[in-house]
Scaffold this active site. Structure first.
Site, PDB file in Angstrom:
ATOM      1  N   TYR A  84     -15.331   0.363   8.687  1.00  0.00           N
ATOM      2  CA  TYR A  84     -13.887   0.582   8.826  1.00  0.00           C
ATOM      3  C   TYR A  84     -13.459   0.363  10.280  1.00  0.00           C
ATOM      4  O   TYR A  84     -12.498  -0.351  10.567  1.00  0.00           O
ATOM      5  CB  TYR A  84     -13.570   2.007   8.375  1.00  0.00           C
ATOM      6  N   ASP A  86       2.225  -1.840  -4.399  1.00  0.00           N
ATOM      7  CA  ASP A  86       0.852  -1.350  -4.459  1.00  0.00           C
ATOM      8  C   ASP A  86       0.184  -1.992  -5.662  1.00  0.00           C
ATOM      9  O   ASP A  86       0.838  -2.689  -6.447  1.00  0.00           O
ATOM     10  CB  ASP A  86       0.850   0.189  -4.585  1.00  0.00           C
ATOM     11  N   GLY A 107       0.842  -1.195   0.000  1.00  0.00           N
ATOM     12  CA  GLY A 107       0.000   0.000   0.000  1.00  0.00           C
ATOM     13  C   GLY A 107       0.879   1.248   0.000  1.00  0.00           C
ATOM     14  O   GLY A 107       0.566   2.254   0.649  1.00  0.00           O
TER      15      GLY A 107
HETATM   16  N1  SER Z   1      -8.237   9.303   8.906  1.00  0.00           N
HETATM   17  C1  SER Z   1      -8.965   8.069   8.925  1.00  0.00           C
HETATM   18  C2  SER Z   1     -10.317   8.227   8.346  1.00  0.00           C
HETATM   19  O1  SER Z   1     -10.837   9.307   8.408  1.00  0.00           O
HETATM   20  C3  SER Z   1      -9.081   7.590  10.330  1.00  0.00           C
HETATM   21  O2  SER Z   1      -8.386   6.422  10.456  1.00  0.00           O
HETATM   22  O3  SER Z   1     -10.851   7.275   7.861  1.00  0.00           O
END
Ligand code: SER
Length: 311
Positions: A141, A35, A9
């Protein structure tokens, strides 16, 4: 044994700067960038095109270059992940399992995997969020980062895998573009202010979030990875704090450099994500265990961003 690092990545927001930092410290040839897309800028060292979910492909790169450390940065971030939760889960988890398994099999000595303030949710204490606290994330996430942290701790406990992790706050840098996060506004604002003298924030004026200037994040990452094993007591992810601000406060700092700068607000679906996250982070564990201390505050960060982006 020479350290041979693979960064998966490497073209992303963190990867771009981490590869640079690692190469400065350990030598260009000892850090392989990888990547699914070609890097945009000229390469200072080896690059391999590989998918983070392709175990065979990753093994080939590891064998070819004699890799013994992996920094796995490939992921969908908070806002992008909400658009395709199933794929976000698949990418964020499968890539981690591949690397943890390779480490368990003895092919890797050390692994780095980034976590995030997104592991926290609406039921977490919002100010000075402790290292150990309620962690009920509301985004896919955050769920992937929280589960991933637990898998890291499990592989460490059960198989002795040396895996280390940081819960990054929003990261702000000028060398690379952010990729689909909720904190991206704090990078966009600089580009728009310099180009147009105005910016419309997708978060409301009083949305305070923990943030950090990228050089601090890169230094923390390499310091954590270089810390003696016995000092790394947390095997989920370390809380890490830089400074906290809201859109109104960063706008005021930007206006010091761009007279007449105009900030407006049009909160979108990212507002709910931001509202579920902490306002500030207690990072005393990182400070005590491996000596973490940030160099930049809000004003210093804005000065550096302006200086470098105006060039
Ligand atoms: N900066 C990231 C996001 O906003 C937080 O891990 O997804």
């Amino acid at each position: 044994m020479t350290k041979k690092i693979l960064v998966i990545g490497s073209s992303g927001q963190i990867g771009t700067e981490l590869v640079e930092g690692l190469r400065e410290r350990f030598g260009n040839d000892n850090v392989v960038a990888s990547d699914i897309k070609e890097p945009q800028s000229a390469q200072s060292g080896p690059f391999a095109m590989v998918d983070a979910m392709d175990r065979r492909g990753i093994e080939r790169v590891i064998d070819k270059h004699g890799i013994n450390e992996v920094y796995l940065l490939a992921a969908l971030l908070s806002a992008t992940a909400e658009k395709d939760p199933a794929f976000a889960w698949k990418l964020n988890m499968e890539s981690l399992f591949i690397i943890l398994e390779l480490a368990r099999e003895g092919k890797l000595k050390k692994v780095y995997w980034p976590s995030s303030i997104a592991v926290f949710g609406p039921t977490t204490p919002k100010d000075g969020t402790p290292q150990h606290t309620v962690s009920e994330p509301s985004t896919v996430y955050g769920i992937s980062k929280q589960a991933g942290e637990q898998w890291c701790a499990y592989y460490h406990r059960r198989y002795g895998v040396d895996v280390r992790s940081i819960r990054y706050p929003g990261l702000i840098g000028w060398k690379s573009a952010p990729g689909g996060g909720t904190t991206d506004y704090a990078v966009h604002i600089f580009h728009e202010a310099i180009k147009n003298g105005a910016y419309t924030s997708f978060l409301g004026p009083e949305t305070t979030l923990p943030m950090m200037y990228m050089p601090d994040a890169i230094r923390a990452t390499i310091d954590l990875m270089e810390a003696p094993t016995e000092k790394v007591k947390e095997r989920t992810g370390y809380n890490l704090a830089g400074f906290s601000f809201n859109p109104q406060q960063i706008a005021a700092e930007v206006a010091r450099h761009i007279p007449g700068f105009k900030m407006s607000y049009a909160p979108d679906q990212r507002q709910a994500i931001a509202d579920s996250w902490p306002r500030s982070i207690d990072d005393s564990a990182a400070r005590a265990d491996w000596g973490w201390k940030p160099d930049f505050d809000l004003r210093a960060m804005v000065n550096e961003m302006m200086k470098n982006l105006k060039r």
